[in-house]
Each structure stands twice: as C-alpha cells, then as structure tokens.
Write an enzyme that holds these catalytic residues in place. Structure first.
Site, PDB file in Angstrom:
ATOM      1  N   LYS A 204      25.325 -10.610  17.803  1.00 15.82           N
ATOM      2  CA  LYS A 204      24.729  -9.481  17.078  1.00 15.82           C
ATOM      3  C   LYS A 204      23.300  -9.816  16.614  1.00 15.82           C
ATOM      4  CE  LYS A 204      24.043  -5.867  14.686  1.00 15.82           C
ATOM      5  NZ  LYS A 204      23.936  -4.511  15.142  1.00 15.82           N
ATOM      6  N   ALA A 252       4.533   0.000  22.252  1.00 14.22           N
ATOM      7  CA  ALA A 252       3.679  -0.544  21.192  1.00 14.22           C
ATOM      8  C   ALA A 252       3.517   0.514  20.109  1.00 14.22           C
ATOM      9  CB  ALA A 252       2.328  -0.924  21.777  1.00 14.22           C
ATOM     10  N   GLY A 253       3.389   0.079  18.887  1.00 14.25           N
ATOM     11  CA  GLY A 253       3.246   1.038  17.788  1.00 14.25           C
ATOM     12  C   GLY A 253       2.926   0.342  16.488  1.00 14.25           C
ATOM     13  N   CYS A 260      17.854  -2.758   9.856  1.00 11.47           N
ATOM     14  CA  CYS A 260      18.475  -3.833  10.651  1.00 11.47           C
ATOM     15  C   CYS A 260      17.500  -4.901  11.113  1.00 11.47           C
ATOM     16  CB  CYS A 260      19.193  -3.212  11.840  1.00 11.47           C
ATOM     17  SG  CYS A 260      20.382  -1.968  11.344  1.00 11.47           S
ATOM     18  N   LYS A 263      15.724  -7.189   8.424  1.00  9.49           N
ATOM     19  CA  LYS A 263      16.637  -8.072   7.684  1.00  9.49           C
ATOM     20  C   LYS A 263      17.375  -9.042   8.619  1.00  9.49           C
ATOM     21  CE  LYS A 263      20.857  -5.606   6.821  1.00  9.49           C
ATOM     22  NZ  LYS A 263      21.881  -6.330   7.514  1.00  9.49           N
ATOM     23  N   LYS A 321      11.914   5.807  12.079  1.00  8.09           N
ATOM     24  CA  LYS A 321      11.835   6.275  13.462  1.00  8.09           C
ATOM     25  C   LYS A 321      12.332   7.724  13.467  1.00  8.09           C
ATOM     26  CE  LYS A 321      16.334   4.941  15.169  1.00  8.09           C
ATOM     27  NZ  LYS A 321      17.057   4.357  16.273  1.00  8.09           N
ATOM     28  N   ARG A 328      14.041   3.006   5.032  1.00  8.96           N
ATOM     29  CA  ARG A 328      14.037   1.576   4.683  1.00  8.96           C
ATOM     30  C   ARG A 328      13.088   0.801   5.612  1.00  8.96           C
ATOM     31  NH1 ARG A 328      20.404   0.508   4.447  1.00  8.96           N
ATOM     32  NH2 ARG A 328      20.389   2.293   5.856  1.00  8.96           N
TER      33      ARG A 328
END
Ligand code: UGA
Length: 425
Positions: A204, A252-253, A260, A263, A321, A328
């Site tokens: 994960k 790219a951004g 997620c 952290k 997004k 967050r």
C-alpha cells in the site's frame, strides 16, 4: 456474509456499499453519531459521485444498516473491517490511536471466531499489533485472525475504483482467513495477490509513494522543460506510451495533495528511517512537491511583477483534485496561503467546496471580475470550456496561470490572454 465496517469515511462507506452490491449484509459503525444519523437518512456527508444513490438503494432494502453500538455490532458480525483514519503524527509517522482503540473494543467483545481486516492505510507491523491488542483485551481466548487488505480507491472515482480494482491484496498467514477472503472477493475479475501481512502493508505505501514519485518526477522535469521551452505534455505522452512507464500520473501541475500521498510518503520515509535505511528518493519527492506551488508563484511574479501587494488574483478550484470536496493538503490552499503572505488580494471559486474564506464567490464571473490574473488550481471539468471572451472583458489584466495544464493554450492566446501553464508550451 455479515460484515461490519468500522469507520464510515470515504473508504469505509465505499467498501461497505461494494459489499452490499455483492449481496452481503453490511453494518456501518462509527463513533460520530452525527455521521451515522446522516448516513441512516441516506445522506452522504461528503461529496463522492455515485455513492449516495447506492446508499439509498441499500438502506431501503435493509441490506445496509448503521449503528453506534460497538458491542452489538462486533458480536453480530463475522467479518470486521477496520476503516478508521490513520492521521499523520508530528514526526511524520502514522498515528494508530484509532486503530488501537478499535482493536481494543474487538478484543473486549469478541464472542466467536471472526476475521478482522485492516483496510485503513497502516504501517508495516500493524496486523501484528492489532493481534496483540485484541489478545490483551480478551477475557477468554476465543480464536480470531487478522488480515491486511489495503484499499486502492481514489477519491472522486471511489465507486468505480472499488468495483473494478486492478488487484486485490490479501495479507494473512491463516489458511482459514485466506479462504474466507477469497470467497468474499470471488466475483471480482482481477488478480489477487496473496502474501504475508507485512508485505501487504508495504504494498500500500509503496504504491502510493511510487505514484507520488511519478508526479514529482514529471513536475521537476517540467521546470527543466519550461527553461528549454518544451511542452511537457508531449514529453509525458512520449514516455507514457512505453508500456513499462505507462501514461498515468504523469500530468505536471501544482503538486500532489489529498489525504493520502502527502501523509503516506512521509510515513514510509519514517518507517525506513526507523530501520536505518533512509529512502532518500522519497525525501526528494516530498521536497519537489513542496516547491511546486512556490515555483508557480514565481511564474506569476515574473508576469505581474515581484510586488503582488496591489494585485487581485482569482483562484479557481479549492479541492485537492476534481470530483471531491476534500481540501486536505490541497495545492490550491497552499498557493492561496503563500499569495496572502505576499499580500495579494485573493478571490476564490469552487463548484463544490464552500469555504467562505478568503472571498469566495458563487460564479466564475464574479470571481474573475477586476482580477489581474486567474489561476486554475483544480482540474474541474467546469473550468475547461468557459466563456473566455466574456471573462476577459471582466478582468483587469488578461493573465491565465493554468496550474493543471488543462486549457487549450492556442485558443485562449488567440482571444488575447497571456497564458502560462506548467511547461505547457
Ligand atoms: C490516492 C491513490 O491514487 C489511491 O490509489 C489510494 O487508494 C488513495 O490515495 C489512498 O491511499 O486512499 P487520492 O488521494 O484519492 O488517491 O487521489 P489521486 O487521484 O491519486 O491524486 C492525488 C494527487 O495527485 C492529487 O492532488 C492529484 O491532483 C495529483 N496528481 C495526480 C497530479 O498532480 N498529477 C497526476 O498525473 C496525477
């Protein structure tokens, strides 16, 4: 099967609904009574496309119920999924307080053999820890098994991802638990990776960190492309067609955000440090990501001037997004904070997130009115085909900074805008 989902956030709620779809009877348990009341009434308390319809459907058929009665919920179910949050501790590691509390309750109320599954993103060794906590809290030695079964769904496309996963990972050393998990997932048409719980837990973190690495790689490369006047989208396309690389997560951004990647990358760095094997590559990933909004602000300054004090900047998009109301670690909020430090005047817009501050407007027209520049921070579809001609007449200066490389540069330039993307030449 009778399945209990402990923790009714994005992952828990989606997982529960998927199991309902597979014909199982599901109970959702949460300590937050308000959330439970909302869910019982069929109201999703967060924005996630498609989930509310399923929620209503399964509540009506009584296949899905919600409760705050921990003892009864544990006693009445065969399979228990731990889906509680694992927030970031001050040292970057994952805080397992909620997971440990749940394990304690399970230990106290275990009445017969059950399989306990960790779905939350938890560090290597957590299956063992959960086992110990359950054992310590048992009054009589009733057998149980703990399985690591991480979730790979994305916010914004949670349902689709959970229904059609690329793979399912089952980490257990118990043959009985493995058989039960195979049965649970028998209708999914994807590879099943059966492994040790520690490997499952590592998979994960390694997956999320690898995706974050791809993003930081393309973002840092984009800076070089900017200098060389190369379109980084062509580069992403050109390398992504190599099936060993693949085209995903090469946009790219402004950098990755959300609950997620930021952290999880830090937690894996922390795990590696504790083992005396620092993951320097991931440290670079974090560094590049933190620099990305600053790089973008430098771009803005190169055009508008280094003093942003009397400049008004319209920020389009607040969520980390598109298709989520989650803010967050949103690159947008990081950019806004930095622009405010520069004493710029900020006006904001988001189709779903309603934060109120700083100056949030309902319409894009109101948001861009009088602005020296507009900055696109979230790739909402709503921002793709705006009435650019009309918006230009409202703005003080026709500058567009496209933090998501989502606009047709030629089209807006033809209309008289000055356009700057992330190496979108
Ligand atoms: C991520 C993973 O993609 C899921 O597989 C995982 O299950 C989840 O974390 C989790 O651990 O719970 P999520 O955070 O919902 O999912 O969102 P992503 O779609 O992965 O996007 C993360 C960030 O990366 C966003 O800020 C996004 O805008 C950014 N991103 C993504 C880019 O900047 N460029 C890209 O090419 C792709």
């Amino acid at each position: 099967m009778k399945i209990l989902i402990i923790g009714t956030g994005y992952v828990g709620t989606t997982t529960g609904l998927i199991f309902c779809e597979m014909g199982h009877k599901v109970t959702g348990l949460d300590l937050d009574e308000q959330k439970i009341q909302a869910l019982r009434a069929g109201n999703l308390y967060f924005y996630e496309p498609g989930l509310e319809e399923l929620l209503t459907k399964h509540i009506q058929t009584n296949q899905l119920t919600f409760t705050i009665d921990t003892e009864k919920a544990i006693k009445d179910n065969d399979l228990i999924f731990i889906c509680v949050g694992t927030p970031q501790a001050p040292d970057g590691s994952a805080d397992l307080t909620f997971v440990k509390n749940v394990a304690k309750s399970i230990g106290q109320h275990l009445n017969e053999y059950k399989v306990i599954v960790t779905k939350s993103t938890v560090p290597v060794g957590t299956a063992k820890l959960v086992t110990s906590v359950i054992q310590e809290n048992q009054t009589s030695p009733i057998p149980f098994d703990v399985v690591s079964n991480p979730e790979f769904l994305r916010e914004g496309s949670a349902l689709e991802d959970a229904l059609h996963p690329d793979r399912i990972v089952i980490g257990t050393t118990s043959e009985t638990a493995r058989t039960i998990m195979r049965e649970l997932y028998k209708d999914f048409h994807c590879p099943i990776v059966e492994t040790h719980p520690k490997a499952s837990e590592m998979i994960k973190y390694a997956a999320n960190s690898f995706l974050a690495l791809k993003i930081s790689y393309i973002n840092e490369l984009a800076r070089v492309c900017d200098n060389l006047v190369i379109n980084v989208k062509d580069v992403s396309n050109g390398i992504g067609l190599d099936h060993r690389i693949n085209p995903h997560f090469l946009n790219a951004g402004m950098g990755y955000g959300g609950s997620c990647f930021p952290k999880d990358v830090k937690a894996l760095i922390q795990t590696a440090k504790e083992q005396g094997n620092p993951l320097s590559i991931l440290e670079a990933v974090v560094k590049v990501n933190a620099e990305q909004p600053i790089y973008f602000i430098e771009k803005i300054k190169q055009s508008l001037g280094s003093d942003l004090k009397n400049k008004t900047i319209a920020v389009l998009g607040l969520s980390f997004k598109a298709n989520t109301d989650d803010t967050r670690e949103s690159p947008s909020l990081i950019l806004i904070d930095k622009l405010l430090e520069e004493q710029a005047t900020i006006k904001t817009h988001d189709p779903i997130v309603k934060m109120g501050v700083p100056h949030q407007f309902l319409t894009i027209e109101e948001t861009v009115a009088g602005a020296d520049a507009l900055v696109i921070c979230t790739d909402w579809d709503d921002y793709k085909n705006l009435n650019w001609q009309g918006l230009k007449t409202l703005m003080k200066q026709p500058y567009i900074f496209d933090g998501r490389n989502m606009l047709d540069k030629e089209k807006v330039e033809k209309l008289g805008f000055y356009y700057f993307g992330m190496a979108n030449h």
